[in-house]
Scaffold this active site. Sequence first.
Site, short mmCIF file in Angstrom:
data_model
loop_
_atom_site.label_atom_id
_atom_site.label_comp_id
_atom_site.label_asym_id
_atom_site.label_seq_id
_atom_site.Cartn_x
_atom_site.Cartn_y
_atom_site.Cartn_z
N ALA A 68 0.84 -1.20 0.00
CA ALA A 68 0.00 0.00 0.00
C ALA A 68 0.88 1.25 0.00
O ALA A 68 2.07 1.19 0.30
CB ALA A 68 -0.91 -0.01 1.22
N GLY A 116 -0.18 -5.35 0.34
CA GLY A 116 -1.24 -5.36 -0.66
C GLY A 116 -0.83 -6.08 -1.93
O GLY A 116 -1.67 -6.68 -2.62
N GLU A 119 -1.38 -9.63 -1.20
CA GLU A 119 -2.83 -9.86 -1.17
C GLU A 119 -3.41 -9.91 -2.58
O GLU A 119 -4.37 -10.64 -2.85
CB GLU A 119 -3.50 -8.80 -0.31
CG GLU A 119 -3.20 -9.01 1.17
CD GLU A 119 -3.63 -7.85 2.06
OE1 GLU A 119 -4.46 -8.08 2.96
OE2 GLU A 119 -3.12 -6.73 1.87
N GLU A 139 2.80 -6.13 7.36
CA GLU A 139 2.02 -5.06 8.01
C GLU A 139 2.29 -4.94 9.50
O GLU A 139 2.16 -3.85 10.07
CB GLU A 139 0.52 -5.29 7.78
CG GLU A 139 0.05 -5.03 6.36
CD GLU A 139 0.22 -6.22 5.42
OE1 GLU A 139 -0.27 -6.15 4.29
OE2 GLU A 139 0.84 -7.23 5.84
N ASP A 296 11.99 7.10 8.35
CA ASP A 296 13.07 6.33 7.74
C ASP A 296 13.18 6.66 6.24
O ASP A 296 14.28 6.79 5.70
CB ASP A 296 12.81 4.84 7.94
CG ASP A 296 13.97 3.98 7.48
OD1 ASP A 296 15.11 4.26 7.88
OD2 ASP A 296 13.74 3.03 6.71
N VAL A 402 41.98 6.63 21.28
CA VAL A 402 41.43 6.92 22.60
C VAL A 402 40.75 8.30 22.64
O VAL A 402 41.18 9.24 21.97
CB VAL A 402 42.54 6.82 23.67
CG1 VAL A 402 43.61 7.86 23.44
CG2 VAL A 402 41.98 6.93 25.08
N LYS A 408 44.03 12.70 19.94
CA LYS A 408 43.32 12.72 18.67
C LYS A 408 43.88 13.80 17.74
O LYS A 408 44.10 13.55 16.54
CB LYS A 408 41.81 12.93 18.89
CG LYS A 408 41.06 11.68 19.35
CD LYS A 408 39.57 11.93 19.42
CE LYS A 408 38.81 10.68 19.85
NZ LYS A 408 38.77 9.63 18.82
N ASN A 501 24.47 11.59 22.05
CA ASN A 501 25.00 11.69 23.41
C ASN A 501 24.51 12.95 24.12
O ASN A 501 24.37 12.97 25.34
CB ASN A 501 26.52 11.63 23.41
CG ASN A 501 27.03 10.21 23.29
OD1 ASN A 501 26.38 9.27 23.74
ND2 ASN A 501 28.18 10.02 22.66
N TYR A 661 17.90 4.24 15.97
CA TYR A 661 19.01 3.47 15.41
C TYR A 661 20.28 3.53 16.26
O TYR A 661 21.12 2.64 16.18
CB TYR A 661 19.34 3.96 14.01
CG TYR A 661 18.36 3.52 12.94
CD1 TYR A 661 17.57 2.38 13.10
CD2 TYR A 661 18.23 4.23 11.76
CE1 TYR A 661 16.69 1.97 12.13
CE2 TYR A 661 17.34 3.82 10.76
CZ TYR A 661 16.58 2.70 10.96
OH TYR A 661 15.70 2.29 9.97
#
Length: 716
Positions: A68, A116, A119, A139, A296, A402, A408, A501, A661
């Site tokens: 559908a 559908g 179906e 569904e 989504d 780390v 970094k 976070n 997610y």
Amino acid sequence: MVYEGNSLSVSMTEAGIAELVFDAQGSVNKFDQQTVKELDEATAAIASSDGIKGVLVRSAKSTFIVGADITEFTALFEMPEEEVLEWVGKTSKVFDRFEDLPMPSVCAINGFALGGGCEMTLACDLRVADTTARIGLPEVKLGLMPGFGGTVRLPRVIGSDNALEWMTTGRDRNGQKALNEGAIDAVVNAESLHQAARTMLLDAIAGKLDWQSRRQQKQAPLMLNENEAMMSFSTAAAMVAAQAGRHYPAPHKMVATVQKAAALGRDGALELENQGFVSLAKTDACQAQVGIFLADQLVKGKGKKMAKAATKSIKTHAVLGAGIMGGGIAYQGAVKGIPTVMKDIAQPALELGLGEAAKILGKGMQRGKFDGAKMAATLNNISATLDMNAIAACDLVIEAVVENPKIKAAVLKETEDTVADDAIICSNTSTISINQLAKALDKPERFCGMHFFNPVHKMPLVEIIRGEKTDDATIAAVVASTLKMGKTPIVVNDCPGFLVNRVLFPYFAGFSQLLIDGADFTAVDKVMEKVFGWPMGPAYLLDVVGMDTADHASGVMSDGIPERMQKIENDPVTLLYTNKRLGQKNGKGFYNYGKDKRGKPTKVAADEAYALFQGHVAEKRDFDTEEIIARVMIPMANEAIRCVEEGIVGSAAEADMALLYGLGFPPFRGGIFRYIETMGLANFVALADKYASLGPVYQISDGVREMASSGKSYFA
């Protein structure tokens, strides 16, 4: 031409065969209201035409019918219940009228035949699929049940046990499995599909196939005696109770509907299906799950659009920093066919990273997800090295060392000096400002955050963090590469904690304050897991995250947003950290972790944790369920609202998907904004005001107060 519409047509071919061909103007066929109307008109045209001996139903596209048009559901389901019932009743009767045509029908199934679409195949007398086919009734994933006759026809075609397993899990089948279970009559190669369907139809027309008895079976009561019915439906009910639990009403409703309809013919059974469909359409769970689907689609659409705009092709990856996280990131690229260099400064770390990839693949092989060749190919895609020069030719470098800004920054600068001028550099930081890290680079425009979630192979989200100087080309290329890795990218702007976070730590703050006020952490976990629906309560989640990580991140959040996120005095998380109770990392946190005699993991509330808290928290007392939920969820909701208001994330829908997610937000609640809107903005404002005295994280923004007073929605 017997009939011609915008989405389908009917034409006569030789031997009296009419071909009903679905060919919508968009990229796929789906049952929107216009297509349903055209199917009814086409059916009437076939019924009134002379010379038609049989009907062949097929698609002109690479897939049959995907289901559908879910974009229509939001407006439809807002209608009064009796109007929704009238709509679904009228729509399902269209399929009945097609099924009742006075000649045999065969469906040729290619690609997806879902919802559908499935179906529609069931309304035909015979079904043949090609090897690309995927057939099912999903569904339940929208909080619904089939509404166009699926709960009536499928049990009568393949038996109630198989049909309920199809419908309550929502899993689709390939052609061979569908054939084995009796849902279709043949499987052929794609190039043979059309001819095979014609041959089958000619056999039916000639009386070689008894299509009439098949049709009668679909329209009669289920062939079950009393004992068979009791066993079938009690087993299905028990399976649903164990797997779906109480938060998802759709699978329970399906079992009850098929059971009640077992003794009825098609018309009575279909009436029960219509009623069940409408009752589910009006539930909060359905609205939430439909909302997830639409959110989504929005997120995927944005990602594909950005990826399409990418001007740089990413062919090779490098991951700096091995270990479990680095190994997981390296695995994720390698399993999708991306050659990946994994670099570290210590051989044991490289071995740990390779071991992590091998462990994931080994478990996949045990479950039949991979074979030995796939495992070997994936591991061959990972090159482990101690040599920095090995990354020189890589297109995308993901720093995963780390969580220390100085370390970094040094690694990022060394990376920039090693790779090509057009290579893209990313940091897998979870909290450190991308703008701050970018200061170490001469070309910050090619730098962004790429925040994976642990365990990498299971968590779908990757936060792509845009810094002030990150250019669009960099973001587009990283989004494209994230999609290639099989992950869902959501682009956010830089701020302390980014999106996930930033909203998680106020939730933890609410939890810590509850404990300080005398709540039992096991009671809080029980409410947040069993009632609210989180996969882990806050204490358990903190043990998984690690108290060292949580304490460090809360410090970053406190420095970055001091007006709301100052560290809490006597914070139980800090008490555990300073007493070296790190959680699952060393087997002791809020809970003690170990193994029983059979080697299965154990988790027991730690007496040592209670002893540590004594004297730092109020005397233990009970809090009711509503207060526990309010006190941990209001801070999370407030911070999510601020992230949308400040433009950290592009929309409420993207925020919902990020939490779904990235954190496992309960799907039946639809995401943090869907949760707020289900409650009602005015009710949320009143609830937050009730707890405003607890501190800044409970105090709402002027923006949400204005939206509530003017009746606005975050999804408008």
